[in-house]
Design a protein around this motif. Structure first.
Motif, PDB file in Angstrom:
ATOM      1  N   GLY A 146       0.802  -1.220   0.000  1.00  0.00           N
ATOM      2  CA  GLY A 146       0.000   0.000   0.000  1.00  0.00           C
ATOM      3  C   GLY A 146       0.834   1.268   0.000  1.00  0.00           C
ATOM      4  O   GLY A 146       0.413   2.296  -0.493  1.00  0.00           O
ATOM      5  N   TYR A 150       4.031   3.658  -7.270  1.00  0.00           N
ATOM      6  CA  TYR A 150       3.317   2.921  -8.290  1.00  0.00           C
ATOM      7  C   TYR A 150       4.243   2.120  -9.196  1.00  0.00           C
ATOM      8  O   TYR A 150       3.987   0.964  -9.513  1.00  0.00           O
TER       9      TYR A 150
ATOM     10  N   ARG D  17       0.639   0.159  10.185  1.00  0.00           N
ATOM     11  CA  ARG D  17       1.267   0.673   8.985  1.00  0.00           C
ATOM     12  C   ARG D  17       2.767   0.835   9.129  1.00  0.00           C
ATOM     13  O   ARG D  17       3.520   0.572   8.233  1.00  0.00           O
TER      14      ARG D  17
ATOM     15  N   TYR E  18       2.624  11.198   3.867  1.00  0.00           N
ATOM     16  CA  TYR E  18       1.427  10.459   4.224  1.00  0.00           C
ATOM     17  C   TYR E  18       1.464  10.163   5.711  1.00  0.00           C
ATOM     18  O   TYR E  18       2.343   9.443   6.170  1.00  0.00           O
ATOM     19  N   ILE E  23       7.548  12.678   2.776  1.00  0.00           N
ATOM     20  CA  ILE E  23       8.009  12.303   1.441  1.00  0.00           C
ATOM     21  C   ILE E  23       8.667  13.508   0.757  1.00  0.00           C
ATOM     22  O   ILE E  23       9.752  13.416   0.201  1.00  0.00           O
ATOM     23  N   GLY E  44       8.988   6.879  -7.728  1.00  0.00           N
ATOM     24  CA  GLY E  44       8.954   7.011  -6.283  1.00  0.00           C
ATOM     25  C   GLY E  44       9.682   8.199  -5.720  1.00  0.00           C
ATOM     26  O   GLY E  44       9.933   8.266  -4.528  1.00  0.00           O
ATOM     27  N   GLY E  46       8.518  11.231  -5.687  1.00  0.00           N
ATOM     28  CA  GLY E  46       7.577  12.151  -5.057  1.00  0.00           C
ATOM     29  C   GLY E  46       6.812  13.052  -6.016  1.00  0.00           C
ATOM     30  O   GLY E  46       6.235  14.051  -5.602  1.00  0.00           O
ATOM     31  N   THR E  48       4.028  12.281  -7.824  1.00  0.00           N
ATOM     32  CA  THR E  48       2.607  12.167  -7.509  1.00  0.00           C
ATOM     33  C   THR E  48       2.295  12.849  -6.191  1.00  0.00           C
ATOM     34  O   THR E  48       1.298  13.549  -6.054  1.00  0.00           O
ATOM     35  N   GLN E  90      -2.826  10.006 -11.298  1.00  0.00           N
ATOM     36  CA  GLN E  90      -2.126   8.934 -12.007  1.00  0.00           C
ATOM     37  C   GLN E  90      -2.999   7.696 -12.124  1.00  0.00           C
ATOM     38  O   GLN E  90      -2.986   7.010 -13.125  1.00  0.00           O
ATOM     39  N   GLU E 162       0.918  11.862 -15.338  1.00  0.00           N
ATOM     40  CA  GLU E 162       1.089  10.840 -16.373  1.00  0.00           C
ATOM     41  C   GLU E 162      -0.163  10.615 -17.200  1.00  0.00           C
ATOM     42  O   GLU E 162      -0.695   9.515 -17.274  1.00  0.00           O
ATOM     43  N   GLN E 191       6.105  10.157 -18.034  1.00  0.00           N
ATOM     44  CA  GLN E 191       7.229   9.256 -18.266  1.00  0.00           C
ATOM     45  C   GLN E 191       7.753   9.382 -19.689  1.00  0.00           C
ATOM     46  O   GLN E 191       8.906   9.045 -19.962  1.00  0.00           O
TER      47      GLN E 191
HETATM   48  N1  LIG Z   1      -0.240   6.217   0.328  1.00  0.00           N
HETATM   49  C1  LIG Z   1       1.064   6.234   0.645  1.00  0.00           C
HETATM   50  N2  LIG Z   1       1.446   6.035   1.911  1.00  0.00           N
HETATM   51  C2  LIG Z   1       2.744   6.052   2.273  1.00  0.00           C
HETATM   52  N3  LIG Z   1       3.751   6.228   1.416  1.00  0.00           N
HETATM   53  C3  LIG Z   1       3.439   6.427   0.132  1.00  0.00           C
HETATM   54  C4  LIG Z   1       2.083   6.422  -0.313  1.00  0.00           C
HETATM   55  N4  LIG Z   1       2.074   6.638  -1.635  1.00  0.00           N
HETATM   56  C5  LIG Z   1       3.366   6.753  -1.994  1.00  0.00           C
HETATM   57  N5  LIG Z   1       4.189   6.631  -0.939  1.00  0.00           N
HETATM   58  C6  LIG Z   1       5.630   6.720  -0.939  1.00  0.00           C
HETATM   59  O1  LIG Z   1       5.969   8.027  -1.303  1.00  0.00           O
HETATM   60  C7  LIG Z   1       7.134   8.033  -2.136  1.00  0.00           C
HETATM   61  C8  LIG Z   1       6.860   8.895  -3.328  1.00  0.00           C
HETATM   62  O2  LIG Z   1       5.822   8.311  -4.087  1.00  0.00           O
HETATM   63  P1  LIG Z   1       5.169   9.011  -5.348  1.00  0.00           P
HETATM   64  O3  LIG Z   1       3.976   8.193  -5.697  1.00  0.00           O
HETATM   65  O4  LIG Z   1       4.990  10.445  -5.081  1.00  0.00           O
HETATM   66  O5  LIG Z   1       6.278   8.792  -6.444  1.00  0.00           O
HETATM   67  P2  LIG Z   1       6.285   9.169  -7.966  1.00  0.00           P
HETATM   68  O6  LIG Z   1       7.426  10.045  -8.160  1.00  0.00           O
HETATM   69  O7  LIG Z   1       4.966   9.635  -8.392  1.00  0.00           O
HETATM   70  O8  LIG Z   1       6.594   7.748  -8.608  1.00  0.00           O
HETATM   71  P3  LIG Z   1       6.004   7.020  -9.893  1.00  0.00           P
HETATM   72  O9  LIG Z   1       6.806   7.456 -11.030  1.00  0.00           O
HETATM   73  O10 LIG Z   1       6.230   5.583  -9.611  1.00  0.00           O
HETATM   74  O11 LIG Z   1       4.575   7.369 -10.000  1.00  0.00           O
HETATM   75  C9  LIG Z   1       7.409   6.598  -2.473  1.00  0.00           C
HETATM   76  O12 LIG Z   1       8.561   6.191  -1.768  1.00  0.00           O
HETATM   77  C10 LIG Z   1       6.245   5.822  -1.989  1.00  0.00           C
HETATM   78  O13 LIG Z   1       6.650   4.594  -1.437  1.00  0.00           O
END
Ligand SMILES: Nc1ncnc2c1ncn2[C@@H]1O[C@H](COP(=O)(O)OP(=O)(O)OP(=O)(O)O)[C@@H](O)[C@H]1O
Ligand SMILES: Nc1ncnc2c1ncn2[C@@H]1O[C@H](COP(=O)(O)OP(=O)(O)OP(=O)(O)O)[C@@H](O)[C@H]1O
Ligand SMILES: [Mg+2]
Ligand SMILES: [Mg+2]
Lengths: 251, 289, 370, 341, 237
Positions: A146, A150, D17, E18, E23, E44, E46, E48, E90, E162, E191
């Motif tokens: 969770g 992604y 969590r 979160y 993050i 990952g 950050g 999103t 996303q 995305e 991407q």
């Molecule tokens: N609901 C959540 N609860 C806790 N941590 C989260 C949650 N969603 C994402 N994370 C963590 O936050 C960090 C950043 O995630 P984020 O989704 O912002 O990455 P991203 O840059 O959008 O990556 P991607 O290209 O895979 O979409 C990651 O390490 C992820 O594990």
């Protein structure tokens, strides 16, 4: 060459809407085939039909010579027909490691052991460690899915499919949401699979498609439009029009 | 033949009463995904208010009905703010069960304290007593009135939820509250309004159904299974589903009791199992499905 | 010394009224007769058992014996709860005075049970005889499908048919029924002149009685008889005019015309402000306390020997608010007068008005093979 | 409330969590010896309350069975008492008619409970959410109605009385003071906890957790969600049946209430109160609920319901994961302090 | 709020995550009215989370974000949407139990229903499927619906996470062309780096919750080493 997957005259209607019509194709051992087509062409539906998620309106499906048209989905999986999902579909509160353990145990039908301890099942830990390494997930092994980014969820999705030791592997947009740097991992993992299994990939990322596929099949409006090698496909004006657009020139 | 007709009429009448009480639960359960086990308690509160208004304050039946619905809604709105707001969302189901059971207990104890444990009644106006002839069968006027009220409720709700922007926004907010908010939908207000709708319907049902489900403090607990059955068979959130389910269960129950009274209970639950086996999502696949 | 009496009854839950009536009656009795017997102070300890739950009943009774060290157990609204303590009272040698639970078989299970309430047989036999005497030939019985209901059905059928009547249909209704229209239809279709009905006091009796008049059975001239649970006093205001004319047989009516009852009702009103809750279970408890007091008296103070205490009250007779009572030495159940009552308006308030009395009715159900 | 219904929200439970799973498991490990130790301590400290304690122990085993289906399988049920009641009646009938050895009674209860769970589970477990909830209620009602109708065997609404279990191992009589009953019940409960823990850490337990989260995904890796659920339901049925039998042994009577809807609902409340998916949460919840009920009912039987209602509301608002999660949080805090020191 | 919101976005030292997990660890960037920013980075890092923080779906631990000079931090999600933010997540977040048309209505922000035609004109496919349930759509169709739904609300600042994922290349062409014609401020996470850089005028690279590079898009596109360093890829030649 052994025919692993044979599809004949497959069709599907949702109410009055014809989503797939008269699709026939064959996957042989060693095939690396890409299925492309415009959005809503019926690619995911095709995968759903083949894997038994939804029943077809007509047509037959054979796996290694055996008619599996009426087999339930789980049964097909046990026969080695494995898929990954277009939108990552995982167990949110379980860790990455637990996912893979579960998949391996399930594959070996060792899940009905009520009094054994997961940690002590022979060979399990090594195999899982190998899978984690392959997809670069070792770091995240103890993270609950969770809270995984992604992109990593996508990698786990593939790892799960690999854990099942497939005969026919169907990947539905495996690289969606995975950046190019990581998508190479996916290709590497596929390369390391035994030669004699067949892989069918659905993907909109043309770079990936061209790097992966030896043959390409194009689906449009639920029907097979054409198939061939990458070169032939790119050269086909119909494909350019319904699908590739400017990307054809990017090549 | 005449007997069959009699059973059918009795069944429909019973079904409509079930519908009118249960539909509020279907709204909160299907649309807000709150397993509101306090629904029966709200219905009971409505009934008690009406009983008090009619017997002690001397209001007419119609007026008592309006007062009961209004007061129940007003009294429960703070609950939405203080309690329910914290447990929205399907993920909180167990918390919902616990909280609404707790709330039910408190309401039961409160009613018990305020009004005592004995049965209460809402006197019917002259107009609604007696019977009306329906072919060879006489049914109590009050039941005929309830059937009409049920039909009106059915149409009104269907229009509100399926045809108006309010309905669409509400369903969007239920489906994915975070996304709905990101689209500018004021989810909190919507929930408040829907909650009010649900409790209002509960109170209405409590008052109209009081002739069949007599008012006493344990009303809140006694009949909740019946209401849940209607919602499950109808498909949570489906207005027409609730109506169909209530009628089906009403007729099944009536027929079972008439034909094989010794096994009436069996018959009802066996029918329930069969129906849910055939339609696992309810007659009209629930919104939450 | 202090002698403790443990009372197990529903004080909360749907049947909470029952516990309330017990407790009020006990307090009235103690107000009238004092809290002491000889040198002993009698103290009541209450345990709440909100619904029929024999395992819990046994645990609570056990706790009363072990922890509270009671010398008597009393109360018990439901049959299974009363049955559950049989092994306990035998092992601990403690008398158990039942204030309500009405299945005949209970007192057969231990010699230490004494019962001051009534049984379905006791109420039904004179009623069925009366119905037959009224010239009713065809009747229907409609009872709730549980122990006491089946007792009532059996008592009715046996007696009514013995006196020349026919029971054309025996309907057993699920305990939790809410809609009685289909049963009414069935009664109508059976062509019976009268119906004998038994349902446990509460919302179902209300719905049943209402349905009886709503669906036109009353208007069609079908007569409505039953044990008095159907028109118990706390439910009467809610039943309203639908109850008028219902004829029941019972061991007690709040309106019973005797000096003793007037004193009892008056004292109750004085202590609790209203007589709404005075009903059959009140006298069950009231007389139960009387028996307990008597047992203590007979024991001459000090520790109570259960077996001897019970022995000492066998055949005891006394006057109660409901009339003359005797403890049958065999069944250890009270032999009493059963009254035939009709619901009427007295001073604008609905009451069960006594029309006839059938004196010295024993428990006809004792040791009836089933 | 259908498909996603029973999943506990990871967001609403901050502890689970962020504590690594290993830490949580450790707490689970302390849980069982702790139950045994506290149980034994209670035996010495509260010798007059053994009747209550015995009921708590037997009920806790029942609630534990519910935790297996709900906490690990995500099956929301309001019909668990069907298995409890069947087990209790089976044990009672066996004792009255044939053999009254307490272990034989437990075995009879377990077999009957497991059997009925297997049979009904296969019939209803295709459904989810509210539908399943209703189906479980319906099954419960039917079982209760069968018990009511089969008066010759079950005593109907009068209850099945006259159960007189033989001394445990031929040595320890079931006395009026409830000593044997309590120790026997406590031993069975602890054994039950150990077995349940074992099962939930097995491959089967892992698969069940997967099914709870996403049954479709399980079929996509070749498993049959329904067969896991039915198996889990049957296993839990054995536990519930044993719990029912344990009640029959220790109380000597079985009533219709033991298969009734209120008992199922109460078990659910106790479980959620204690915390789902932890096993020992079931014990905590049962002890807390029944203990509080006992105290309140003794001091103010007329209004205990209101107080217990407020208590439940308070738990939801201030301890969303149940009492056990509160304890875990406390444990987490302490550990962090230690780390710092 | 100025009478006519125009849509400049400013993010200052934003820290968010979160629950207790942090993050974003101090992110700053600004987009002028009508500006187009590409927000890039590996999995990952950050991206999103940044967008989700802007719409108010995460826990903010510090810093601020201003839309036309108005601080958003204190507002809830719907307030921010009313202030002019539009969001395409996303995961698309289609209302599965609503029909396609109802999904679009939910995004109207009070505009008349006739405005739906705009969406059907942009993606004819949606018009064909207007009575279908949102959950029945194909992946790409859902993506179109999500974008169309956000556009119908006429946001002043559009946040796209995305949006090309899962779209056929031809549709990507259509969409990018349509986006280019929009007269609004846009933050794009993507991407498909080449398309993103073609579209944007400025680019921000994130790594582990921090901004590691910011500059003109054209410059980044011409600097393979830079891309290699922050994304681990070189653009296809
Ligand atoms: N609901 C959540 N609860 C806790 N941590 C989260 C949650 N969603 C994402 N994370 C963590 O936050 C960090 C950043 O995630 P984020 O989704 O912002 O990455 P991203 O840059 O959008 O990556 P991607 O290209 O895979 O979409 C990651 O390490 C992820 O594990
Ligand atoms: N259950 C359903 N009911 C009605 N229509 C459906 C259903 N499932 C899919 N469709 C329709 O069938 C068509 C094909 O869908 P499918 O998911 O197979 O497309 P796809 O080729 O995978 O597209 P994409 O590349 O966008 O994922 C779509 O237009 C979709 O709307
Ligand atoms: Mg697809
Ligand atoms: Mg992202």
């Amino acid at each position: 060459m052994t025919k692993l997957l044979e599809v004949e005259g497959l069709a599907k209607n949702f109410g009055g809407l014809q989503v797939s019509a008269d699709i026939s194709m064959t996957l042989n051992a060693g095939d690396r085939c890409a299925l492309i087509g415009p959005n809503g062409a019926g690619k995911t539906t095709f995968v759903n039909l083949v894997t038994g998620v939804i029943p077809p309106s007509a047509g037959t499906i054979r796996l290694a010579g055996r008619d599996i048209t009426r087999l339930p989905a789980a049964e097909r999986v046990r026969l080695g027909l494995i898929r990954s999902f277009q939108v990552a579909r995982l167990f949110k509160s379980m860790t990455v490691r637990e996912h893979l353990e579960l998949a391996v145990l399930q594959r070996d039908r060792r899940t009905f052991r009520l009094f054994a301890s997961v940690g002590k099942v022979a060979g399990l830990a090594d195999e899982v460690a190998g899978l984690l390494d392959t997809m670069g997930l070792t770091q995240a092994a103890h993270t609950a899915v969770g809270s995984l980014a992604y992109g990593q969820q996508r990698l786990l999705e593939i790892a799960l499919a690999l854990a099942m030791k497939p005969k026919v592997l169907i990947l539905d947009e495996p690289a969606a949401g995975v950046p190019h740097s990581e998508s190479q991992r996916i290709l590497d993992a596929i390369d390391r699979l035994p030669e004699d299994l067949a892989v069918l990939m659905i993907e909109h990322d043309m770079d990936l498609v061209f790097r992966f596929a030896r043959t390409i099949v194009v689906l449009a409006q639920g029907r097979l439009l054409c198939s061939g090698t990458a070169k032939e496909i790119v050269a086909d004006p119909r494909v350019r029009e319904v699908y590739l657009g400017s990307r054809a020139d990017a090549r | 033949m005449e007997t069959m007709f009699g059973i059918a009429v009795d069944g429909v009448a019973y079904g409509m009463i079930l519908f009118i009480i249960s539909v509020g639960l279907s709204v909160t359960l299907g649309l807000m995904r709150v397993v509101n086990l306090a629904h029966g308690a709200f219905a009971m509160v409505g009934g008690y208010v009406a009983s008090y208004a009619a017997q002690t304050a001397g209001l007419s039946y119609g007026l008592a009905l309006v007062v009961a619905v209004a007061l129940t809604v007003l009294a429960t709105l703070p609950l939405e703010r203080l309690l329910y707001r914290r447990i929205y969302g399907s993920a909180n189901e167990l918390a919902q069960v616990l909280l609404t059971i707790g709330l039910t207990f408190v309401i039961v104890a409160g009613i018990n304290y305020l009004f005592g444990p004995t049965l209460k009644r809402i006197p019917l106006p002259e107009m609604l007593t007696g019977t009306v002839e329906l072919g060879p069968k006489a049914i109590p006027t009050h039941r005929a009135f309830v059937i009409a009220a049920g039909a009106a409720t059915l149409l009104g709700l269907w229009w509100l939820l399926e045809r108006t922007d309010f309905g669409i926004r509400l369903r969007a907010a239920v489906d994915d509250p975070a996304m709905a908010a990101a689209l500018g939908i004021r989810t909190e207000r919507l929930y408040l309004a829907t909650f009010a709708l649900g409790t209002g319907l509960a109170a209405l049902g409590g008052v109209l159904g009081a002739e069949l489900l007599p008012l006493e403090p344990y009303y809140a607990i006694r009949y909740i299974v019946l209401f849940l059955a209607v919602v499950a068979v109808g498909g949570a959130g489906s207005i027409f589903g609730s109506a169909a389910a209530a009628l089906a269960l009403g007729i099944v129950d009536t027929a079972g009791k008439y034909l094989i009274p010794n096994f009436g209970e069996f018959f009802f639950y066996a029918a329930l199992i069969l129906i849910l086996f055939r339609w696992p999502h309810g007659f009209f696949k629930g919104r939450a499905a | 010394a202090t002698i403790k009496v443990g009372v197990v009854a529903p004080f909360s839950g749907p049947f909470g009224v029952a516990g309330k009536t017990f407790r009020e009656a006990i307090e009235v009795y103690q107000a009238q007769h004092g809290k002491t017997v000889g040198n002993d102070t009698v103290e009541f300890v209450y345990k709440d058992l909100d619904q029929a739950n024999p395992a819990q009943s046994k645990a609570l009774s056990q706790e009363l014996i072990v922890k509270e060290k009671v010398s008597f157990l009393a109360g018990y609204f439901f049959t299974p709860d009363a049955l559950a303590v049989a092994p306990l009272i035998d092992e601990a040698n403690i008398p158990c005075v039942i204030f309500n639970a009405a299945t005949s078989a209970i007192t057969e299970k231990s010699p230490r049970y004494v019962r001051t309430s009534f049984t379905l047989w006791q109420n039904t036999v004179p009623l069925a005889e009366y119905m037959a005497k009224q010239g009713i030939k065809k009747a229907v019985s409609a009872v709730s499908d549980y122990g006491p209901g089946l007792d009532g059905e059996a008592a009715f059928k046996t007696t009514f048919e013995k006196h020349g009547g026919t029971v054309v249909d025996s309907i057993r209704m699920p305990l939790k029924s809410t809609d009685f229209a289909p049963f009414m239809q069935r009664i109508k279709d059976s062509g019976a002149e009268a119906v004998y009905a038994f349902l446990p006091a509460g919302p179902t009796t209300l719905a049943f009685t209402k349905a009886f008049s709503d669906t036109g059975l009353k208007a069609a001239g079908i007569k409505f008889f039953g044990p008095g649970d159907l028109t118990q006093e706390p439910d009467l205001p809610a039943l309203g005019d639908a109850a008028l004319g219902v004829t029941t047989s019972f061991n007690y009516s709040r309106a019973h015309d005797s000096a003793m009852n007037k004193a009892f009702v008056a004292k109750h009103k004085e202590m609790f402000g209203s007589t709404d809750t005075v009903t059959f279970s009140s006298v069950g408890a009231y007389d139960g306390v009387h028996v307990i007091y008597q047992m203590i008296k007979n024991g001459g103070g000090g520790k109570i020997d259960g077996a001897k205490a019970v022995e000492s009250v066998k055949g005891m007779s006394w006057e109660s608010p409901r009339g003359p009572l005797t403890i049958d030495p065999d069944s250890r159940h009270v032999t009493q007068t059963i009254y035939l009552r009709t619901v009427e308006k007295v001073d604008g308030k609905l009451e069960n008005v006594e029309k006839e009395a059938f004196p010295k009715q024993p428990d006809y159900g004792y040791k009836v093979a089933k | 409330m259908t498909s996603v219904a029973e999943r506990p929200d990871p967001m609403s439970d901050p502890v689970s969590r962020h504590t690594p799973p290993a830490a949580r498991r450790d707490l689970g490990w302390i849980g069982i010896p702790l139950v045994a130790a506290v149980g034994l301590a209670a035996y010495w400290l509260l010798p007059d309350d053994l009747a209550l304690l015995t009921r708590i122990a037997a009920s806790a085993l029942f609630v534990l069975s519910l935790d297996l289906v709900l906490g690990y399988g995500g099956i929301a049920t309001l019909g668990q008492a069907a298995m409890f009641g069947t087990g209790a009646y089976a044990a009672g009938i066996v004792a009255v008619n044939w053999i009254n050895d307490p272990f034989a009674m437990l075995a009879a209860g377990g077999i009957a409970g497991g059997g009925i769970a297997l049979a009904t589970g296969a019939l209803i477990l295709h459904a989810r959410g509210l539908t399943l909830l209703m189906l479980t209620i319906a099954v419960g009602q039917i079982v209760q109605e069968v018990a009511n109708k089969a008066r010759d065997w079950t005593g109907g609404s009068d209850g099945l009385s006259g159960i007189d279990p033989a001394p445990v191992l031929g040595l320890f009589r079931f006395d009026m003071f409830g000593r044997t009953s309590y120790l026997f019940a406590l031993a069975v409960l602890v054994a039950g906890l150990l077995v349940a823990r074992r099962i939930m850490r097995s491959p089967f337990g892992l698969a069940c957790r997967g099914v709870r989260e996403d049954p479709l995904r399980i079929s996509a890796i070749g498993g049959s969600p329904k067969s896991y659920l039915v198996a889990l339901y049957a296993v839990a049925g054995v536990f519930a049946g044993v719990a029912g039998a344990l009640t029959a042994v220790t109380s000597g009577i079985v009533g219709l209430d033991s298969a009734g809807f209120p008992w199922s609902a109460e078990a659910l409340v106790m479980l959620v109160l204690g915390g789902t998916g932890r096993l020992y949460g079931a014990v905590i919840g049962t002890a807390a609920f029944m203990g509080i009920h006992h105290i309140l009912a003794a001091s103010d039987p007329f209004h205990w319901m209101g107080f217990i209602g407020l208590f439940l509301i308070g738990i939801v608002l201030f301890l969303p994961g149940g009492i056990a999660s509160g304890l875990e949080r406390l444990g987490g805090l302490l550990r962090r302090k230690e780390d710092r020191a | 709020m100025p009478a006519e919101p125009v849509g400049s976005l400013e993010v200052v030292e934003l820290r968010a995550g979160y629950g207790k997990t942090l993050i974003l660890d101090g992110i700053s960037f600004a987009v002028p009215t009508g500006g187009r920013l590409a927000l890039l980075g590996r999995n990952g890092v950050g991206k999103t989370t940044t967008l989700a923080t802007l719409v108010g779906q995460t826990t903010r631990h510090g810093g601020g974000m201003k839309l036309d000079g108005v601080e958003l931090g204190g507002m809830n999600s719907s307030g921010r949407a009313a202030a002019g933010l539009g969001y395409v997540p996303q995961t698309r977040d289609i209302f599965k139990s609503l029909t396609v048309e109802e999904n679009l209505v939910a995004g109207l922000k009070g505009r008349p229903r006739s405005a739906l035609e705009e969406a059907y004109a942009l993606f004819p496919r949606l018009g064909e499927r207007r009575r279908n349930g949102g959950g029945e759509l194909s992946g790409g169709e859902q993506q179109m619906l999500s974008v169309a739904r956000a556009l119908l609300g006429k946001p002043t600042v559009l946040l796209l996470d995305e949006p090309l994922e899962g779209l056929a290349p031809v549709i990507c062409d259509t969409l990018m062309a349509a986006l280019s014609k929009l007269d609004m401020t846009i933050v794009l996470v993507e991407q498909q780096v080449d398309r993103a850089l073609d579209f944007a005028d400025r680019v921000v690279f994130l790594d582990r919750g921090r901004v590691v590079h910011a500059g003109p898009a054209a410059q980044a596109k011409a600097d393979p080493a830079l891309l290699e360093r922050h994304l681990g890829v070189a653009l296809a030649a």
